[in-house]
Design an enzyme around this catalytic site. Structure first.
Site, PDB file in Angstrom:
ATOM      1  N   CYS A   1       0.880  -1.327   0.185  1.00  0.00           N
ATOM      2  CA  CYS A   1       0.091  -0.049  -0.037  1.00  0.00           C
ATOM      3  C   CYS A   1       0.490   1.583   0.169  1.00  0.00           C
ATOM      4  CB  CYS A   1      -0.848  -0.355   1.261  1.00  0.00           C
ATOM      5  SG  CYS A   1      -0.201  -0.287   2.699  1.00  0.00           S
TER       6      CYS A   1
HETATM    7  N1  LIG Z   1      -4.720  -3.315   5.205  1.00  0.00           N
HETATM    8  C1  LIG Z   1      -4.153  -3.168   3.749  1.00  0.00           C
HETATM    9  O1  LIG Z   1      -4.594  -1.758   3.414  1.00  0.00           O
HETATM   10  C2  LIG Z   1      -2.652  -3.776   3.139  1.00  0.00           C
HETATM   11  C3  LIG Z   1      -2.758  -5.522   3.033  1.00  0.00           C
HETATM   12  N2  LIG Z   1      -1.919  -5.524   2.088  1.00  0.00           N
HETATM   13  C4  LIG Z   1      -1.268  -7.286   2.660  1.00  0.00           C
HETATM   14  O2  LIG Z   1      -2.033  -7.890   2.153  1.00  0.00           O
HETATM   15  C5  LIG Z   1      -2.771  -8.958   2.463  1.00  0.00           C
HETATM   16  C6  LIG Z   1      -3.486  -9.518   3.119  1.00  0.00           C
HETATM   17  O3  LIG Z   1      -4.230  -7.701   3.761  1.00  0.00           O
HETATM   18  P1  LIG Z   1      -5.596  -7.556   4.527  1.00  0.00           P
HETATM   19  O4  LIG Z   1      -7.089  -7.874   4.507  1.00  0.00           O
HETATM   20  O5  LIG Z   1      -5.794  -6.544   5.544  1.00  0.00           O
HETATM   21  O6  LIG Z   1      -5.319  -8.782   6.516  1.00  0.00           O
HETATM   22  P2  LIG Z   1      -6.652  -9.218   6.968  1.00  0.00           P
HETATM   23  O7  LIG Z   1      -5.739  -9.419   8.498  1.00  0.00           O
HETATM   24  O8  LIG Z   1      -7.609  -8.499   7.490  1.00  0.00           O
HETATM   25  O9  LIG Z   1      -7.308 -10.400   6.576  1.00  0.00           O
HETATM   26  C7  LIG Z   1      -6.316 -11.871   6.609  1.00  0.00           C
HETATM   27  C8  LIG Z   1      -7.047 -12.841   5.877  1.00  0.00           C
HETATM   28  O10 LIG Z   1      -6.080 -14.097   5.640  1.00  0.00           O
HETATM   29  C9  LIG Z   1      -6.078 -15.145   6.058  1.00  0.00           C
HETATM   30  N3  LIG Z   1      -5.288 -15.889   6.821  1.00  0.00           N
HETATM   31  C10 LIG Z   1      -4.971 -15.988   8.331  1.00  0.00           C
HETATM   32  N4  LIG Z   1      -3.697 -16.814   8.474  1.00  0.00           N
HETATM   33  C11 LIG Z   1      -4.216 -17.817   7.103  1.00  0.00           C
HETATM   34  C12 LIG Z   1      -3.600 -19.324   6.582  1.00  0.00           C
HETATM   35  N5  LIG Z   1      -2.620 -19.175   7.379  1.00  0.00           N
HETATM   36  N6  LIG Z   1      -3.217 -19.457   5.608  1.00  0.00           N
HETATM   37  C13 LIG Z   1      -4.910 -18.807   4.532  1.00  0.00           C
HETATM   38  N7  LIG Z   1      -4.856 -17.576   5.356  1.00  0.00           N
HETATM   39  C14 LIG Z   1      -4.766 -17.395   6.161  1.00  0.00           C
HETATM   40  C15 LIG Z   1      -7.561 -15.304   7.115  1.00  0.00           C
HETATM   41  O11 LIG Z   1      -9.099 -15.692   6.943  1.00  0.00           O
HETATM   42  P3  LIG Z   1      -9.721 -17.068   7.162  1.00  0.00           P
HETATM   43  O12 LIG Z   1      -9.042 -16.939   8.902  1.00  0.00           O
HETATM   44  O13 LIG Z   1     -10.881 -16.478   7.147  1.00  0.00           O
HETATM   45  O14 LIG Z   1      -8.371 -17.813   6.453  1.00  0.00           O
HETATM   46  C16 LIG Z   1      -7.600 -13.310   7.310  1.00  0.00           C
HETATM   47  O15 LIG Z   1      -8.926 -12.939   7.510  1.00  0.00           O
HETATM   48  C17 LIG Z   1      -1.601  -9.257   3.971  1.00  0.00           C
HETATM   49  O16 LIG Z   1       0.087  -9.715   3.485  1.00  0.00           O
HETATM   50  C18 LIG Z   1      -1.099  -7.609   3.933  1.00  0.00           C
HETATM   51  O17 LIG Z   1       0.053  -7.390   4.162  1.00  0.00           O
HETATM   52  C19 LIG Z   1      -0.928  -5.424   0.979  1.00  0.00           C
HETATM   53  C20 LIG Z   1      -1.576  -3.671   1.198  1.00  0.00           C
HETATM   54  C21 LIG Z   1      -2.641  -3.154   1.625  1.00  0.00           C
HETATM   55  C1  LIG Z   2      -0.829   0.198   9.364  1.00  0.00           C
HETATM   56  C2  LIG Z   2      -0.311  -0.460   8.453  1.00  0.00           C
HETATM   57  O1  LIG Z   2       0.313  -1.458  10.348  1.00  0.00           O
HETATM   58  N1  LIG Z   2       0.189  -1.214   8.100  1.00  0.00           N
HETATM   59  C3  LIG Z   2       0.861  -1.911   7.372  1.00  0.00           C
HETATM   60  C4  LIG Z   2       0.660  -2.553   5.854  1.00  0.00           C
HETATM   61  C5  LIG Z   2       1.276  -3.611   5.950  1.00  0.00           C
HETATM   62  C6  LIG Z   2       0.920  -3.958   4.423  1.00  0.00           C
HETATM   63  O2  LIG Z   2       0.656  -4.050   4.020  1.00  0.00           O
HETATM   64  O3  LIG Z   2       1.984  -5.348   4.211  1.00  0.00           O
HETATM   65  P1  LIG Z   2       2.688  -5.564   3.235  1.00  0.00           P
HETATM   66  O4  LIG Z   2       2.209  -5.059   1.951  1.00  0.00           O
HETATM   67  O5  LIG Z   2       4.026  -5.950   3.896  1.00  0.00           O
HETATM   68  O6  LIG Z   2       1.675  -7.301   2.464  1.00  0.00           O
HETATM   69  C7  LIG Z   2       2.169  -1.555   7.910  1.00  0.00           C
HETATM   70  O7  LIG Z   2       2.813  -0.568   8.259  1.00  0.00           O
HETATM   71  O8  LIG Z   2       2.601  -3.092   8.590  1.00  0.00           O
END
Ligand SMILES: NC(=O)C1=CN([C@@H]2O[C@H](COP(=O)(O)OP(=O)(O)OC[C@H]3O[C@@H](n4cnc5c(N)ncnc54)[C@H](OP(=O)(O)O)[C@@H]3O)[C@@H](O)[C@H]2O)C=CC1
Ligand SMILES: CC(=O)N[C@@H](CCC(=O)OP(=O)(O)O)C(=O)O
Length: 347
Positions: A151
């Site tokens: 992000c």
């Molecule tokens: N939030 C953001 O703004 C951004 C996030 N990202 C990246 O995207 C990814 C997802 O982020 P986000 O949606 O915020 O994360 P969340 O924590 O909201 O959701 C992650 C989901 O992954 C699933 N999960 C957890 N552990 C496992 C596992 N061992 N195997 C398979 N599935 C698993 C869970 O669902 P369940 O328990 O149903 O399997 C959970 O709901 C992360 O890597 C994050 O760093 C990237 C850009 C922006």
């Molecule tokens: C507010 C906040 O905690 N933001 C997360 C965004 C992480 C993320 O998106 O992780 P990857 O892109 O590395 O998967 C952080 O700063 O680590």
């Protein structure tokens, strides 16, 4: 028009929910199946009542044979999951679009240093394509595995890359001050994201050690052909969505503000999701919230000869699910705006 069957792993997370929101309105998508690691059989809409009649289907166990049958599999899971989950699926049929950081860094040692986890196999990392759509669409189109950008890197890179590439700013003194809403940390509660500690607070975190530092440096090298080290720091703002990054760099001798603005406008002329904003009062999280836009602003300080460069995105859309769908559109020769043509929330 393609008719796509899509699987989402990590559907219960914030990125997964945004994928569902946009893919539901995507005219080329006819089927969306949702996968879980922890809640097999649970009816999705019983967890998320706002999706009743849209997702009244049971969450499915993650299963290779099932996943192989999709045209596209999005993985939106914590880091360290897809480095193990995806390698057997690469080249097997579905286009793989990973929202985590597991395939972004080309150097496995760097991943292990910054993420503190075991890296994916090198041959798979080498096949992955960094999905910064505006800069890498040609490679995205051919890719079996897309590493969707982080992000913060999305906001930073879209705003600084054109200026570095055209040698209008000096990247050796690049300082980036970035702020994010709390949804950036995902749906798992923690001490720092607890309402009573985050609300009415404003804090810096991961000082000079954020995992997006090597990702930004790698992309500057990849797209602007410049090796540099950056100062990058992140702050938590008590709001749900949004990232605003402010980057500072000296302008090159002779460069002018007009040249910087023209460079940005020319670079993104044909890119529907990047808007160059010239009035600072028209800049802010609320102008992009809920949408796939990245707004960019630049101003030169004539006293210091430094540029202030701002990038603004919704972390969950352009910073995650929206850009992932934009990449899917490129892969299937669809207009990039398909399914993403929405107006920001504003309020
Ligand atoms: N939030 C953001 O703004 C951004 C996030 N990202 C990246 O995207 C990814 C997802 O982020 P986000 O949606 O915020 O994360 P969340 O924590 O909201 O959701 C992650 C989901 O992954 C699933 N999960 C957890 N552990 C496992 C596992 N061992 N195997 C398979 N599935 C698993 C869970 O669902 P369940 O328990 O149903 O399997 C959970 O709901 C992360 O890597 C994050 O760093 C990237 C850009 C922006
Ligand atoms: C507010 C906040 O905690 N933001 C997360 C965004 C992480 C993320 O998106 O992780 P990857 O892109 O590395 O998967 C952080 O700063 O680590």
């Amino acid at each position: 028009m393609s008719v796509l069957k899509v699987g989402i792993v990590g559907a219960t997370g914030y990125g997964g929910l945004e994928l569902i929101r946009f893919l539901h309105n995507h005219k080329a998508v006819e089927q969306i199946e949702l996968f879980t690691s922890s809640e097999e059989g649970v009816i999705f809409s019983s967890k998320f009542g706002h999706l009743v009649q849209i997702a009244d289907t049971p969450l499915q166990k993650i299963d290779y044979e099932a996943l192989e049958k999709y045209d596209v599999v999005f993985t939106s899971t914590p880091s360290g999951v897809t480095s193990e989950l995806l390698p057997p699926l690469v080249g097997k049929g579905p286009k793989l679009i990973d929202l985590s950081g597991d395939f972004r860094l080309k150097d496995p040692t760097s991943y292990e240093t910054w993420y503190g986890k075991k890296a994916a196999p090198l041959d798979i990392i080498q096949q992955s394509v960094y999905g910064l759509t505006e800069w890498n669409a040609e490679n995205v189109q051919q890719a079996a595995l897309i590493a969707n950008p982080g992000c913060y890197p999305t906001a930073v890179l879209l705003s600084v890359l054109p200026l570095i590439k055209e040698r209008l700013i000096d990247p050796s003194f690049l300082i980036i001050d970035a702020k994010s809403g709390i949804s950036g940390a995902g749906n798992k509660p923690s001490q720092t994201t607890h309402f009573s500690e985050a609300n009415e607070n404003f804090s810096i975190y991961k000082t000079n050690s954020h995992q997006h530092i090597p990702e930004i440096e790698q992309a500057i090298s990849m797209f602007a052909d410049v090796q540099t080290t950056i100062t990058f720091n992140t702050h938590l703002v008590p709001m749900t969505r949004g990232i605003l990054s402010t980057s500072y760099a000296p302008i090159m001798p002779g460069a002018t503000e007009e040249q910087l603005i023209s460079c940005l406008k020319n670079t993104y002329d044909k890119h529907p999701f990047v808007r160059i904003v010239t009035d600072v009062n028209s800049l802010g999280i609320n102008r992009v919230k809920g949408s796939n836009y990245c707004d960019i602003f630049v101003k030169v300080d004539s006293r210091t000869n430094r540029a202030t460069i701002v990038g603004v995105i919704d972390n969950l859309v352009k910073g995650a699910a929206g850009q992932a769908i934009q990449n899917m559109n490129v892969q299937f020769d669809l207009p990039q705006t398909t399914g993403l043509d929405v107006v920001p929330f504003f309020i």
